[in-house]
Write an enzyme that holds these catalytic residues in place. Structure first.
Site, PDB file in Angstrom:
ATOM      1  N   SER A 160      11.008   8.247 -19.098  1.00 35.63           N
ATOM      2  CA  SER A 160       9.866   8.961 -19.681  1.00 35.63           C
ATOM      3  C   SER A 160       9.354   9.936 -18.631  1.00 35.63           C
ATOM      4  O   SER A 160       9.563   9.734 -17.428  1.00 35.63           O
ATOM      5  CB  SER A 160       8.765   7.958 -20.036  1.00 35.63           C
TER       6      SER A 160
ATOM      7  N   TYR B 135       3.339   0.842 -17.457  1.00 30.67           N
ATOM      8  CA  TYR B 135       4.381   1.730 -18.009  1.00 30.67           C
ATOM      9  C   TYR B 135       4.890   2.654 -16.906  1.00 30.67           C
ATOM     10  O   TYR B 135       6.098   2.826 -16.737  1.00 30.67           O
ATOM     11  CB  TYR B 135       3.789   2.536 -19.174  1.00 30.67           C
TER      12      TYR B 135
HETATM   13  N1  LIG Z   1       7.813   7.817 -28.302  1.00 25.70           N
HETATM   14  C1  LIG Z   1       7.506   8.546 -27.235  1.00 25.70           C
HETATM   15  O1  LIG Z   1       6.613   9.396 -27.281  1.00 25.70           O
HETATM   16  C2  LIG Z   1       8.264   8.325 -25.949  1.00 25.70           C
HETATM   17  C3  LIG Z   1       7.988   9.174 -24.876  1.00 25.70           C
HETATM   18  C4  LIG Z   1       8.655   8.996 -23.686  1.00 25.70           C
HETATM   19  C5  LIG Z   1       9.616   8.009 -23.571  1.00 25.70           C
HETATM   20  N2  LIG Z   1       9.872   7.197 -24.625  1.00 25.70           N
HETATM   21  C6  LIG Z   1      10.885   6.154 -24.449  1.00 25.70           C
HETATM   22  O2  LIG Z   1      11.816   6.231 -25.501  1.00 25.70           O
HETATM   23  C7  LIG Z   1      12.367   4.925 -25.748  1.00 25.70           C
HETATM   24  C8  LIG Z   1      12.253   4.591 -27.222  1.00 25.70           C
HETATM   25  O3  LIG Z   1      10.868   4.602 -27.572  1.00 25.70           O
HETATM   26  P1  LIG Z   1      10.339   4.653 -29.081  1.00 25.70           P
HETATM   27  O4  LIG Z   1       9.244   5.651 -29.100  1.00 25.70           O
HETATM   28  O5  LIG Z   1      11.461   4.766 -30.038  1.00 25.70           O
HETATM   29  O6  LIG Z   1       9.672   3.207 -29.166  1.00 25.70           O
HETATM   30  P2  LIG Z   1       9.468   2.241 -30.397  1.00 25.70           P
HETATM   31  O7  LIG Z   1       9.483   2.970 -31.695  1.00 25.70           O
HETATM   32  O8  LIG Z   1       8.267   1.430 -30.054  1.00 25.70           O
HETATM   33  O9  LIG Z   1      10.770   1.342 -30.330  1.00 25.70           O
HETATM   34  C9  LIG Z   1      10.967   0.488 -29.225  1.00 25.70           C
HETATM   35  C10 LIG Z   1      12.295  -0.204 -29.385  1.00 25.70           C
HETATM   36  O10 LIG Z   1      12.406  -1.154 -28.297  1.00 25.70           O
HETATM   37  C11 LIG Z   1      12.740  -2.417 -28.851  1.00 25.70           C
HETATM   38  N3  LIG Z   1      12.136  -3.522 -28.109  1.00 25.70           N
HETATM   39  C12 LIG Z   1      10.842  -3.695 -27.763  1.00 25.70           C
HETATM   40  N4  LIG Z   1      10.684  -4.892 -27.184  1.00 25.70           N
HETATM   41  C13 LIG Z   1      11.915  -5.489 -27.164  1.00 25.70           C
HETATM   42  C14 LIG Z   1      12.381  -6.749 -26.723  1.00 25.70           C
HETATM   43  N5  LIG Z   1      11.573  -7.664 -26.181  1.00 25.70           N
HETATM   44  N6  LIG Z   1      13.697  -7.018 -26.869  1.00 25.70           N
HETATM   45  C15 LIG Z   1      14.530  -6.127 -27.449  1.00 25.70           C
HETATM   46  N7  LIG Z   1      14.142  -4.914 -27.887  1.00 25.70           N
HETATM   47  C16 LIG Z   1      12.835  -4.618 -27.759  1.00 25.70           C
HETATM   48  C17 LIG Z   1      12.186  -2.404 -30.256  1.00 25.70           C
HETATM   49  O11 LIG Z   1      12.960  -3.262 -31.066  1.00 25.70           O
HETATM   50  P3  LIG Z   1      12.411  -4.588 -31.774  1.00 25.70           P
HETATM   51  O12 LIG Z   1      10.989  -4.343 -32.159  1.00 25.70           O
HETATM   52  O13 LIG Z   1      13.359  -4.785 -32.912  1.00 25.70           O
HETATM   53  O14 LIG Z   1      12.566  -5.621 -30.754  1.00 25.70           O
HETATM   54  C18 LIG Z   1      12.409  -0.962 -30.688  1.00 25.70           C
HETATM   55  O15 LIG Z   1      13.706  -0.820 -31.202  1.00 25.70           O
HETATM   56  C19 LIG Z   1      11.582   3.976 -24.828  1.00 25.70           C
HETATM   57  O16 LIG Z   1      12.317   3.757 -23.665  1.00 25.70           O
HETATM   58  C20 LIG Z   1      10.330   4.749 -24.517  1.00 25.70           C
HETATM   59  O17 LIG Z   1       9.746   4.342 -23.294  1.00 25.70           O
HETATM   60  C21 LIG Z   1       9.211   7.317 -25.810  1.00 25.70           C
END
Ligand SMILES: NC(=O)c1ccc[n+]([C@@H]2O[C@H](COP(=O)([O-])OP(=O)(O)OC[C@H]3O[C@@H](n4cnc5c(N)ncnc54)[C@H](OP(=O)(O)O)[C@@H]3O)[C@@H](O)[C@H]2O)c1
Length: 263
Positions: free
Chosen positions: A132, A145
């Site tokens: 991120s 984070y």
């Molecule tokens: N969205 C943003 O604005 C943003 C910005 C910068 C970086 N990112 C990064 O992008 C990546 C994806 O983020 P996202 O926005 O798609 O997040 P999200 O919609 O909250 O999805 C998070 C994913 O992580 C999985 N996860 C969470 N806890 C887990 C656990 N204990 N075991 C296994 N899987 C787990 C969840 O699956 P389950 O719920 O099925 O376990 C889900 O598939 C992350 O690394 C995040 O830090 C996101």
């Protein structure tokens, strides 16, 4: 490295960015295995992509090992799963701290360790760590984070050097605020100071580019955020003073409250 025909393990496939990533990697010709905790959502993603599915909780250490063993043949790891881990440190229990560190940092480190062993033996592979912009710039109420994403950045950049010459590449893909789907979009908050957002599709483009061109670091963010985070990374004291004067508390509070149940 070519994605077509490669076996890709994608974690966090049930999430906002993960489900777009799964579709994009499939369209690129990957043979995909997807992972997440929520069985029904995972099956839906797997069925849509013709992918294999492994239910695993990355906060459970034996699950991480089982996932790596099941996917020992993976040519590419896309470590995308993470928890939002937002909010002040004093509001976290010890268990919640462990979970944030385990899911966001320990699991990608251990998966990389276990899978690269096979990749190096085959002389071919790629690790993509989804970090991120929070891995470059610290902000208020995101200490955990920030800790995990700064840690992931150091890990990725050093591992890349360790594996140089083995045929196994390492890339760090760092999105800024993502709209339409994912942990920020789900919060319903506006970005602090009206910073522009990117789409999950742009993040997927960044992942594909990172693998194909063996890119060290891909920052998927608008120019202003890339510049601000570069300055903040170099001059954290200056960045702290600038942020203290900006009126961002309302947006930060909204994000933290919306994500509180996911600690
Ligand atoms: N969205 C943003 O604005 C943003 C910005 C910068 C970086 N990112 C990064 O992008 C990546 C994806 O983020 P996202 O926005 O798609 O997040 P999200 O919609 O909250 O999805 C998070 C994913 O992580 C999985 N996860 C969470 N806890 C887990 C656990 N204990 N075991 C296994 N899987 C787990 C969840 O699956 P389950 O719920 O099925 O376990 C889900 O598939 C992350 O690394 C995040 O830090 C996101």
């Amino acid at each position: 490295m070519d994605i077509a025909g490669s076996h890709v393990l994608l974690t966090g496939a049930t999430g906002g960015i993960g489900s777009v990533l799964a579709a994009r990697l499939t369209a690129q010709g990957a043979r995909l295995t997807v992972s997440g905790r929520q069985e029904q959502a995972l099956k839906a993603t797997a069925n849509a992509c013709g992918a294999g599915a492994v239910v695993a909780d990355l906060a459970v250490r034996s699950d991480v090992v089982r996932l790596a063993e099941t996917c020992a043949e993976a040519d590419i790891l896309v470590a995308n799963a993470a928890l939002p881990a937002s909010g002040d440190l004093v509001d976290y229990t010890e268990e919640q701290i462990d979970r944030a560190l385990d899911v966001n940092l320990r699991a990608p480190v251990l998966l990389s360790r276990l899978l690269t062993e096979h990749m190096v033996a085959r002389g071919r592979g790629h690790i993509v760590l989804v970090g991120s912009i929070s891995g470059k710039a610290a902000t208020k109420s995101t200490s955990l984070y920030n800790a995990t994403k700064f840690g992931l950045r150091g890990f990725a950049l050093a591992l890349r050097q360790e594996l140089r010459g083995t045929g196994v590449g390492v890339s760090l893909v760092q999105p800024g605020f993502v709209r339409d789907a994912g942990m920020f979009a789900d919060s319903g908050a506006a970005t602090p100071n009206g910073i522009r957002t990117v789409t999950p599709g742009q993040v997927a483009d960044g992942v594909v580019r990172a693998v194909r061109r063996d890119r060290c670091e891909v920052n998927v963010a608008p120019l202003e955020l890339r510049l601000l985070s570069a300055i903040a990374g170099q001059f954290p004291g200056f960045a702290e003073r600038v942020q203290a004067r900006a009126d961002v508390d309302g947006a930060v509070r909204q994000i933290v409250e919306a994500q509180r149940s996911r600690r």
